[in-house]
Enzyme design. Structure first.
Site, PDB file in Angstrom:
ATOM      1  N   SER D  56       0.839  -1.200   0.000  1.00 19.16           N
ATOM      2  CA  SER D  56       0.000   0.000   0.000  1.00 19.16           C
ATOM      3  C   SER D  56       0.872   1.248   0.000  1.00 19.16           C
ATOM      4  CB  SER D  56      -0.914   0.012   1.219  1.00 19.16           C
ATOM      5  OG  SER D  56      -1.660  -1.177   1.290  1.00 19.16           O
ATOM      6  N   ASN D  57       1.969   1.214   0.779  1.00 19.01           N
ATOM      7  CA  ASN D  57       2.848   2.375   0.845  1.00 19.01           C
ATOM      8  C   ASN D  57       3.660   2.575  -0.427  1.00 19.01           C
ATOM      9  OD1 ASN D  57       2.627   3.563   3.614  1.00 19.01           O
ATOM     10  ND2 ASN D  57       2.882   1.397   4.095  1.00 19.01           N
ATOM     11  N   LYS D 176       0.250 -10.915   6.619  1.00 18.62           N
ATOM     12  CA  LYS D 176       0.529  -9.583   7.154  1.00 18.62           C
ATOM     13  C   LYS D 176      -0.783  -9.013   7.651  1.00 18.62           C
ATOM     14  CE  LYS D 176       1.786  -4.817   6.108  1.00 18.62           C
ATOM     15  NZ  LYS D 176       2.005  -3.748   5.112  1.00 18.62           N
ATOM     16  N   SER D 178      -2.574  -5.872   9.140  1.00 20.66           N
ATOM     17  CA  SER D 178      -2.477  -4.442   9.403  1.00 20.66           C
ATOM     18  C   SER D 178      -3.660  -3.911  10.190  1.00 20.66           C
ATOM     19  CB  SER D 178      -2.359  -3.673   8.080  1.00 20.66           C
ATOM     20  OG  SER D 178      -1.167  -4.003   7.414  1.00 20.66           O
ATOM     21  N   GLY D 201       1.497  -5.648  10.842  1.00 21.22           N
ATOM     22  CA  GLY D 201       1.462  -4.759   9.685  1.00 21.22           C
ATOM     23  C   GLY D 201       1.804  -3.327  10.014  1.00 21.22           C
TER      24      GLY D 201
END
Lengths: 310, 310, 310, 310
Positions: D56-57, D176, D178, D201
């Site tokens: 996402s980042n 993961k 988050s 996450g």
């Protein structure tokens, strides 16, 4: 307050009923244009104002760019010369969105672009960011822009104040509101210029939306019950409100089956049961209805007086 | 399928417009009946079908049982002989709710009980639990029961299937729906018996709700703009839809100020600015509006053509 | 910045494990003190720091004021002399809350008051309103105040900045956090003064909460598995982290059965199966578990190594 | 119960700390590999287990397929030979996801694929559909699969029972998470096979997650404070819990600035202030921080003892 690019106000009339057409796939997963043509043979017999291609019901997120351009070309050919073609062209970035709008504009295969709100970075999608996105797209797109608010898919409901601000842009001509909050829809109609056109995003609330000033609807159910949704619109225009109310009520439960409840797989299942229409499978991960759900769908249509079986 | 207690079906006509009256408090925190009488002097000049006392706007949760019984007695006296009095009598338990309904029934101070859904144990409030609650209350209450769905306060939206099931009970005569989902309201009207009466829970969507089959509205805004809300109802009944639509649109933003946006403090602030009406303070923790909010409220009424200032 | 009433900082140590005891009812719906005494005979054998009476699990919203005062009197008598008694005394208004706190203070039947956030008027319950509520209560209550954040029931999660501000008040000594967001809990512990005590609101996350600085827990599961929850706390204090982690993991699924999944009816059903404990029915509208749910509950305890059957 | 394609269980150790690297763009909007190399020069000095690219980042949703393949190739080159490369390769359809996984597998530029849950058709994404999606991808992907639950972006939180079922698949090696619900994370660790690896996450809750059995973290904050996040992991491994707790608490507020609060623009702004790191702009519609937000970000890092300024 808009950039001085050569975008002229390009009003086009988008009133009336539109089916947001599903994309037919063949067993190898490719777009099936033979089946799509058969659907158009049926759809073109109804009083649709036009077609929406690559909306949520068209599985736009599952199509690649080449497929999209090809699909809209074919839809343009298969539809009637008088049909208004609205293409769902929103992409995750501003630049990608502008680029595809202008490719479609060049090919002259659609009259307007329906632009879904970007939504992946939900926490950052405040009114300021969304306003800049839509204004930048509208500034540079050679197609007129229709805003698209569909919180069931995006969890973002374009606010009244945002839509009001954007309605001032010469190249933003309308809004498809699928949220269905009649208070918000009424408030938007009250706040925007007269030639800004709001479309109901579902047959479930089309009549109250028309009453409050919407000019038409983009209705998944119109893919299945095109005659009935067009009749509802006509009854309203003819001021036959009593009949319109009675008809509206019979469409709510069938509509839920092909939208909120069972989604695109529900829509395609209903089409498969209808003479002259082909639904078929969705691209995975979407799965076909199981037997129980299929039965619920059939019953809902039957119970409300709109049986599906051929 | 209902218990054979001696509850007869007790239909009463609850159509029309009702203000859910706020409770006036004096500076010492007690109910101020002098101020309340002055409000009734104004309210009684409008074409209200009656009054709702101890709804959410009446700060019912902040009143003790004795205060409630006393308040409804006074409201009965202050209202017109022809007014239908609906009392908000829902309490956290089934037994407490039945008990207070029957005390009010004995005193003959109200015609029907508006029963909010219990909501503290949200995780357990499924349709089965809610159905048993309402059926038990309806079985044993000597007042007819009106269901009350107000998700903004309870986070519980009575489902279409639950309301449809409960509409069969001889002592449940209607529903106040404050959720405002016009699709759900239409679906309920379609599913319930003809004499089951659905009331819009807000002026924000009263017209589309009337169109789809609601018989009236319980509208916070009617406390402030009684004449306008009654006019909206009359225009609909007189089939003057164009005028009704125009009026409806002007009520949405003012309505938001006294409901969703600023709540009971907003409602009381608006009343304080209106000739012949007194709002005053709420019981804490509710606080009066700050200056900025007060200004927003005044402007919203003014901008929509319904200025508040005396 | 606090009013100069004679409230002195009244720190009391609230570290350790507390069961938020359910209220036993007899078949006529009254509080059953015989059964409650039997429960205390069992509970008093564990290493509880004390008891929480009239929390969410005590069905506080279903009790009348007289019942509450009577209940806390009896709990004081039935508990051990060394037990810290925390009474749930939050009511919908500021004044009512202060009044009942001071009645309990006078009777000296509890050491501290657990004050749930008011929540009916959700739209108005911003940080400003909540801060004023808690400060006014703390200013005037003769019992020390413990904040109570339980979004599952109230949909209001007291924010880090609100709790940080309130932690400065001399008469607010701690927080019970039932939300379970370990990031938020850690942030609060980081921001508040050292003597402000944060308690985990559930056995589901007690160990990570203790690690991050909580001083104990108020755990529904401790009513059923008092020895295990106390052991978890002891293992942490003794720095036996490996064993603590292993035990913590076995408590999560059983805990869900008596909280989130089946609520107070689940808690009471589990107690009914345990030697020396009595659960019984809840006040309606809460219903007993059906057979399928009962079986799920039994299995969850068994599967995790904590069988219930006597 | 899995198809008999030639997928062998392909366990790889993914324990440790990973930054989910942002994608550097030059002023013309293209990926800036010079800047990226400079970032790697800094990042490679830390004890990272490897890198996550196109999470996402990394603005994965804004990258085209060619850009993605090129980016992961470059990351493979720029990272250390010992670095584990995890590539975010989830796409809206099952087939597209499998295809890109296998292209990356062929190029041997990544060791594992992080697969975000599809989320556009939220209403249809039940456990059955998601299970089929992940199993089909895992059956046919030549890269081992890591599940990715990130409800802040998708509004879909992979359930404990779904993850438990998928953990049995030989080609699904980890998760993961988050979401940050420590109760759910603990429950998952309790339910899955020992070699199924769960990664926190976010740096916000990495320590409690490690305590409960997570094997590492994929932390946006590690892009900015790589040394600190690695130190937190080391302190935990060295059983220096007191120091670890103290450090963990100082990371929460800075972490919020580069995740929940200001998203990728916040992350890039923080990197721009840090010696040896380059953030730069995001692809629109994401906008750079305004001055007020920028100041809040700087202050949060400073106040917690991790000043950004060079």
């Amino acid at each position: 307050c808009f950039s001085n690019t050569s975008v002229n106000s390009s009003f086009i009339d988008i009133s009336g009923v539109y089916p947001p057409i599903p994309t037919a796939f063949s067993s190898n997963g490719k777009i099936d244009y033979v089946k799509l043509q058969e659907n158009f043979n049926t759809w073109n017999t109804f009083d649709f104002a036009g077609y929406v291609v690559m909306g949520s019901n068209g599985e736009a997120v599952s199509l690649k760019e080449d497929e999209k351009l090809d699909l809209v070309r074919n839809v343009k050919k298969m539809s009637k010369p008088t049909s208004t073609i609205i293409a769902g062209l929103g992409l995750p970035t501003t630049d990608q969105t502008i680029e595809i709008c202008n490719r479609v504009a060049e090919e002259q295969t659609a009259h307007a672009a329906l632009i879904i709100s970007p939504s992946f970075y939900k926490g950052q999608m405040n009114d300021l960011v969304l306003r800049k996105f839509y204004e930048d797209v509208a500034d540079k797109s050679k197609l007129p822009i229709i805003l698209y608010s569909v919180p069931a898919n995006t969890t973002i409901d374009l606010s009244t104040s945002l839509v009001t601000a954007l309605s001032q842009h010469p190249n933003i001509i309308g809004l498809k509101d699928s949220g269905g909050d009649i208070t918000k829809i009424s408030e938007i109609v009250y706040n925007v210029p007269k030639d800004f056109q709001v479309l109901a995003g579902s047959a479930a609330f089309m009549l109250p939306a028309l009453l409050m000033g919407c000019v038409g609807g983009i209705c998944a159910l119109a893919n299945v019950l095109g005659d009935q949704v067009c009749l509802l619109y006509k009854l309203f225009k003819d001021n036959e409100l009593k009949k319109a109310v009675a008809l509206q009520k019979t469409l709510i439960s069938p509509n839920a089956m092909v939208t909120r409840r069972f989604g695109v797989p529900g829509l395609k299942a209903a089409m498969d049961l209808k003479q002259g229409l082909h639904g078929g499978r969705c691209r995975a991960p979407l799965l076909p209805l199981n037997d129980g759900d299929h039965k619920s769908l059939v019953e809902a249509f039957e119970k409300c007086g709109h049986p599906l079986s051929r």
